[in-house]
Design a protein around this motif. Structure first.
Motif, mmCIF file in Angstrom:
data_model
loop_
_atom_site.group_PDB
_atom_site.id
_atom_site.type_symbol
_atom_site.label_atom_id
_atom_site.label_comp_id
_atom_site.label_asym_id
_atom_site.label_seq_id
_atom_site.Cartn_x
_atom_site.Cartn_y
_atom_site.Cartn_z
ATOM 1 N N LEU A 183 -52.322 45.529 -10.910
ATOM 2 C CA LEU A 183 -52.173 44.645 -10.523
ATOM 3 C C LEU A 183 -53.962 43.692 -9.829
ATOM 4 C CD1 LEU A 183 -48.902 42.869 -10.701
ATOM 5 C CD2 LEU A 183 -50.837 42.645 -12.762
ATOM 6 N N ASP A 184 -54.162 42.401 -9.877
ATOM 7 C CA ASP A 184 -55.581 42.212 -9.465
ATOM 8 C C ASP A 184 -55.356 40.945 -8.719
ATOM 9 O OD1 ASP A 184 -58.430 41.676 -7.402
ATOM 10 O OD2 ASP A 184 -59.206 41.568 -9.488
ATOM 11 N N LEU A 185 -55.166 40.431 -8.252
ATOM 12 C CA LEU A 185 -54.043 38.988 -7.741
ATOM 13 C C LEU A 185 -55.457 37.773 -7.055
ATOM 14 C CD1 LEU A 185 -51.335 40.087 -5.906
ATOM 15 C CD2 LEU A 185 -51.366 39.485 -8.327
ATOM 16 N N GLY A 186 -56.285 37.134 -8.317
ATOM 17 C CA GLY A 186 -57.146 35.592 -8.220
ATOM 18 C C GLY A 186 -56.104 35.113 -7.662
ATOM 19 N N GLU A 187 -57.280 34.259 -7.269
ATOM 20 C CA GLU A 187 -56.382 32.682 -7.079
ATOM 21 C C GLU A 187 -56.516 31.844 -8.633
ATOM 22 O OE1 GLU A 187 -56.585 30.500 -5.201
ATOM 23 O OE2 GLU A 187 -57.075 32.384 -3.192
ATOM 24 N N LYS A 188 -56.835 32.145 -9.310
ATOM 25 C CA LYS A 188 -56.831 31.317 -10.911
ATOM 26 C C LYS A 188 -56.251 32.324 -12.403
ATOM 27 C CE LYS A 188 -60.128 27.604 -9.887
ATOM 28 N NZ LYS A 188 -61.516 27.674 -10.402
ATOM 29 N N GLN A 203 -55.962 42.150 -21.074
ATOM 30 C CA GLN A 203 -55.942 40.625 -20.943
ATOM 31 C C GLN A 203 -55.763 40.028 -19.196
ATOM 32 O OE1 GLN A 203 -57.577 38.329 -22.490
ATOM 33 N NE2 GLN A 203 -58.103 39.185 -24.147
ATOM 34 N N PRO A 204 -56.376 39.062 -18.581
ATOM 35 C CA PRO A 204 -55.574 38.626 -17.436
ATOM 36 C C PRO A 204 -54.745 38.064 -17.756
ATOM 37 C CG PRO A 204 -58.139 37.593 -18.000
ATOM 38 C CD PRO A 204 -57.583 38.670 -18.736
ATOM 39 N N LEU A 205 -53.897 37.612 -16.046
ATOM 40 C CA LEU A 205 -53.050 36.612 -16.726
ATOM 41 C C LEU A 205 -52.972 35.227 -16.408
ATOM 42 C CD1 LEU A 205 -49.847 39.250 -15.738
ATOM 43 C CD2 LEU A 205 -50.527 38.435 -17.759
ATOM 44 N N LYS A 206 -52.523 34.430 -16.486
ATOM 45 C CA LYS A 206 -53.315 32.749 -15.971
ATOM 46 C C LYS A 206 -52.247 32.738 -14.743
ATOM 47 C CE LYS A 206 -55.082 30.009 -19.338
ATOM 48 N NZ LYS A 206 -55.693 31.332 -19.654
ATOM 49 N N ARG A 207 -52.441 32.255 -13.173
ATOM 50 C CA ARG A 207 -52.154 32.478 -11.894
ATOM 51 C C ARG A 207 -51.112 31.425 -12.022
ATOM 52 N NH1 ARG A 207 -52.378 34.906 -7.004
ATOM 53 N NH2 ARG A 207 -50.499 34.164 -6.189
ATOM 54 N N SER A 208 -50.219 31.200 -12.256
ATOM 55 C CA SER A 208 -49.306 29.470 -11.725
ATOM 56 C C SER A 208 -48.083 30.203 -10.551
ATOM 57 C CB SER A 208 -49.215 29.544 -13.142
ATOM 58 O OG SER A 208 -48.092 29.906 -13.717
ATOM 59 N N ASP A 223 -61.928 39.973 -14.561
ATOM 60 C CA ASP A 223 -60.451 40.440 -14.038
ATOM 61 C C ASP A 223 -59.585 41.584 -14.278
ATOM 62 O OD1 ASP A 223 -60.564 38.090 -11.975
ATOM 63 O OD2 ASP A 223 -60.332 37.165 -14.264
ATOM 64 N N GLY A 224 -59.632 41.718 -15.450
ATOM 65 C CA GLY A 224 -59.246 43.443 -16.221
ATOM 66 C C GLY A 224 -59.731 44.684 -15.667
ATOM 67 N N GLU A 225 -61.155 44.549 -15.757
ATOM 68 C CA GLU A 225 -61.981 45.660 -15.181
ATOM 69 C C GLU A 225 -61.277 45.648 -13.599
ATOM 70 O OE1 GLU A 225 -64.207 49.042 -15.219
ATOM 71 O OE2 GLU A 225 -63.605 48.162 -17.289
ATOM 72 N N ALA A 226 -61.780 44.482 -12.889
ATOM 73 C CA ALA A 226 -61.091 45.340 -11.679
ATOM 74 C C ALA A 226 -60.381 45.574 -11.418
ATOM 75 C CB ALA A 226 -61.238 43.679 -10.796
ATOM 76 N N ALA A 227 -58.952 45.710 -12.035
ATOM 77 C CA ALA A 227 -57.509 46.230 -12.179
ATOM 78 C C ALA A 227 -57.788 47.519 -12.412
ATOM 79 C CB ALA A 227 -56.721 45.233 -13.032
#
Length: 152
Positions: free
Chosen positions: A15-20, A38-43, A129-133
């Motif tokens: 997991l690469d925890l971004g702001e969004k 696919q990235p997860l939406k950060r909520s 985001d997925g590639e960073a993870a």
């Protein structure tokens, strides 16, 4: 928190925890290949935990690695503190062991990897985001350094 060498069991979810968005990637069972997801939406925390549990179940992931955003000099700032707190909450909420992995320069490496794959500049934001993870995951799997496991 202690630092020891543990036997890593795959598949591993990164997991690469971004702001969004939260970038996600998974390895195969033998820890040889990685695949960006696919990235997860950060909520809120509850929704993020639900999404992570869904990925753990979907891929039968046995280990989790979370990118730790260190400063370029290796020190920790507010972002690293926030990730450590979230990783601890995650470790308390799932059965799988949770590790941290230095993520310095992963966004840059991810962008370069995508360009090398022939991804256009317009397509990069949706995949970075997925590639960073995936970069975090590959670094974690290939490291010969001691791994940082979150102890609960």
């Amino acid at each position: 928190m202690t630092t020891t060498i543990h036997q890593i069991v795959g598949p591993v979810l990164a997991l690469d925890l971004g702001e969004k968005l939260v970038g996600a990637a998974v390895s195969d069972e033998r820890l040889v290949t990685t695949k960006r997801l696919q990235p997860l939406k950060r909520s809120n925390w509850k929704k993020l935990l639900q999404d992570v549990r869904h990925l753990l179940e979907r891929f039968d992931a046995q280990t989790i690695v979370v990118g730790l955003p260190l400063r370029m000099d290796g020190t920790e700032g507010d972002a690293a503190e926030n990730v450590r707190r979230l990783a601890l909450n995650l470790a308390k909420s799932v059965q799988q062991p949770v590790y941290l992995q230095d993520e310095r320069l992963t966004s840059y490496a991810a962008t370069e990897n995508l360009k090398a794959e022939g991804v256009t500049n317009d397509e990069i934001p949706a995949l970075v985001d997925g590639e960073a993870a995936a970069v975090i995951l590959r670094d974690f799997l290939m490291t010969d350094q001691e791994r940082i496991r979150i102890e609960t």
